[in-house]
Design a protein around this motif. Sequence first.
Motif, short mmCIF file in Angstrom:
data_model
loop_
_atom_site.label_atom_id
_atom_site.label_comp_id
_atom_site.label_asym_id
_atom_site.label_seq_id
_atom_site.Cartn_x
_atom_site.Cartn_y
_atom_site.Cartn_z
N ALA A 19 0.84 -1.21 0.00
CA ALA A 19 0.00 0.00 0.00
C ALA A 19 0.87 1.26 0.00
O ALA A 19 0.58 2.22 -0.71
N ARG A 20 1.95 1.22 0.78
CA ARG A 20 2.86 2.36 0.82
C ARG A 20 3.53 2.56 -0.53
O ARG A 20 3.67 3.69 -1.01
N GLY A 21 3.90 1.48 -1.19
CA GLY A 21 4.44 1.58 -2.53
C GLY A 21 3.45 2.21 -3.50
O GLY A 21 3.82 3.04 -4.34
N SER A 22 2.18 1.84 -3.37
CA SER A 22 1.14 2.42 -4.22
C SER A 22 0.95 3.91 -3.93
O SER A 22 0.67 4.69 -4.84
N GLU A 47 0.98 12.98 1.37
CA GLU A 47 2.02 13.09 2.40
C GLU A 47 1.46 12.74 3.78
O GLU A 47 2.11 12.05 4.56
N LEU A 48 0.25 13.20 4.06
CA LEU A 48 -0.40 12.87 5.33
C LEU A 48 -0.64 11.36 5.45
O LEU A 48 -0.36 10.76 6.50
N LEU A 49 -1.12 10.75 4.37
CA LEU A 49 -1.36 9.30 4.38
C LEU A 49 -0.07 8.52 4.54
O LEU A 49 -0.05 7.49 5.23
N ILE A 50 1.00 8.97 3.92
CA ILE A 50 2.30 8.29 4.08
C ILE A 50 2.70 8.27 5.55
O ILE A 50 3.09 7.24 6.09
N GLY A 51 2.58 9.41 6.22
CA GLY A 51 2.92 9.48 7.64
C GLY A 51 2.05 8.57 8.49
O GLY A 51 2.54 7.87 9.38
N LYS A 52 0.76 8.57 8.22
CA LYS A 52 -0.16 7.73 9.00
C LYS A 52 0.08 6.24 8.73
O LYS A 52 0.03 5.42 9.65
N LEU A 53 0.33 5.90 7.48
CA LEU A 53 0.58 4.50 7.16
C LEU A 53 1.90 4.03 7.78
O LEU A 53 1.99 2.91 8.30
N ASN A 54 2.92 4.88 7.78
CA ASN A 54 4.18 4.53 8.44
C ASN A 54 3.97 4.30 9.94
O ASN A 54 4.54 3.37 10.52
#
Length: 114
Positions: free
Chosen positions: A61-64, A94-101
């Motif tokens: 998902a992060r790759g996507s 960018e917000l989703l990347i932080g939350k997913l991490n």
Amino acid sequence: IYYKSIELADRIWHLVIDWTRFGRETLGYQIIRSSDSIASNISAGHGRFFYKENRSFCYVARGSLYETKTFLIKAKNRKLMTLQDYTSIYGEIELLIGKLNAYIRYIEVQIKNF
């Protein structure tokens, strides 16, 4: 994260639908597929029995998310969207990347405690 990623994909869909045929058939289909893949992989991982499997799907998902970010930059550079739409969607990504991490880190803690 799951619901926000669905909102992101829907927002991208509604932008791409108004692009020219050439834009939709080249970059449009790619950005729609990559953004749809985010929520799909989060839900697939959540439905697994083991944390390690969930983490693996979150990595996809992060790759996507990063793939969607790349297509977004290309769409802006090719003048397929306004700067305002680009800036807003880029911020969502960018917000989703932080939350997913953060979610991945949570899963890793669960793996260590298991």
